[in-house]
Design an enzyme around this catalytic site. Sequence first.
Site, short mmCIF file in Angstrom:
data_model
loop_
_atom_site.label_atom_id
_atom_site.label_comp_id
_atom_site.label_asym_id
_atom_site.label_seq_id
_atom_site.Cartn_x
_atom_site.Cartn_y
_atom_site.Cartn_z
CB THR A 1 -0.83 -0.01 1.31
OG1 THR A 1 -1.77 -1.06 1.28
CG2 THR A 1 -1.57 1.30 1.54
NE ARG B 1 -9.41 -6.56 3.25
CZ ARG B 1 -8.33 -5.81 3.25
NH1 ARG B 1 -8.02 -5.10 2.19
NH2 ARG B 1 -7.55 -5.75 4.31
N GLY C 1 -10.42 -2.61 2.92
CA GLY C 1 -9.41 -2.57 3.98
C GLY C 1 -9.43 -1.26 4.74
CG ASP C 2 -5.75 -0.20 6.65
OD1 ASP C 2 -5.69 -0.87 5.59
OD2 ASP C 2 -4.74 0.25 7.23
CB THR D 1 1.30 -0.40 4.80
OG1 THR D 1 2.45 -0.57 5.61
CG2 THR D 1 1.44 0.87 4.01
N GLY D 2 -0.28 -2.77 5.89
CA GLY D 2 -0.32 -4.03 6.62
C GLY D 2 -1.73 -4.58 6.64
N GLY E 1 -5.09 -4.54 7.11
CA GLY E 1 -6.01 -3.43 7.32
C GLY E 1 -7.11 -3.73 8.32
N1 ASP Z 1 -3.54 -2.16 4.41
C1 ASP Z 1 -3.91 -2.71 3.15
C2 ASP Z 1 -5.23 -3.38 3.26
O1 ASP Z 1 -5.49 -4.01 4.27
C3 ASP Z 1 -2.98 -3.72 2.57
C4 ASP Z 1 -1.54 -3.57 2.82
O2 ASP Z 1 -1.06 -2.56 3.28
O3 ASP Z 1 -0.84 -4.51 2.52
O4 ASP Z 1 -5.99 -3.30 2.32
#
Ligand code: ASP
Length: 325
Positions: free
Chosen positions: A175, A203, A205-206, A226-227, A229
């Site tokens: 992200t 879906r 995400g955050d 990021t990560g 979400g």
């Molecule tokens: N945060 C993002 C999500 O959950 C994905 C990511 O950062 O890898 O959509």
Amino acid sequence: MRIIASSNGAIGIEQAMQALKNGGSALDAVEIGIRAVEANPDEHSVGYDGYPNILGELELDASIMDGRTLNSGAVAMMRGFPYAIAIARQVMERELPHVLLAGEGAERFAREIGAEQWDDMLTAEILEVWRQGLAAVRANERVAGRSGKDPEITEETPLLGLVKLATDPERVNGTVNFIALDAQGDIASGVSTSGWAWKYPGRIGDSPIIGAGNYADNRSGACACTGMGEMAIRAGTARSLVLYMKMGMPLGEAARQAMTDLRDLGGDFIGGMNLIALDSQGEHIGMSSRADGTYIVQSADMNRYQSYKRKVVEIPARWGGEARE
Ligand code: ASP
């Protein structure tokens, strides 16, 4: 003037700083920086040619926030338009009393404002990665004695088990985050993503959720994530960090507390999380649940960005309730 970004923002940060130097706003810098990443064909977690959902469709999420007014704009589950951040900004700036548009509504809005639309958002190469990944998962499914006899996915195919099996932790991360502080002292933050590879269709995400993956307030600072979400949604991470600062914590402490809140989440599905944050004085920090994470920073007096190490708060991963590497 200062810009901080996740490391994959390297392709856009210098252009974004140039915009600030030319008198552009923090919002302009964030949009310019992120657009460069969205168009980057080598980046498979943001914009064009990102990893698709379990059905092989690319659904994009993005948001932008103006720390001066707390105005925000976001799009989610949007197909066919590569520059999600630009459309998110238009949601914020047009005569529209909404913050977040999703799916067909977001696409309709994008068409209505004449946003750039591309027929092919995925290259054959990425579709092949998806096809092979899916075939491997379906083979696994047969071994596990589930359905999965039919290699094709139809309207009736149960996706629940597939999504759980298909999760590739190596592909979860990706992200882009940008936070900019302009000459007027205004802060803006932006996030754009193709979301989690092989996610369940629909879906979100955050990244497009203000308060979860993105938050900016001139008076305290800004944070972007990021990560995984789902975790940032549950903990309200970006807003928490900014609120901790508003309540008097220094940046480093606020960032550590926001990460600790993520670590302390219960439940069966817990993965990796990362954030970057900037306070109203321009101090910056990056955090990660994994070692070796980096983020980038460029100030007005620098010709090139500089890379910094993220501080670590470990979050032991659990998947389906089991510990996982
Ligand atoms: N945060 C993002 C999500 O959950 C994905 C990511 O950062 O890898 O959509």
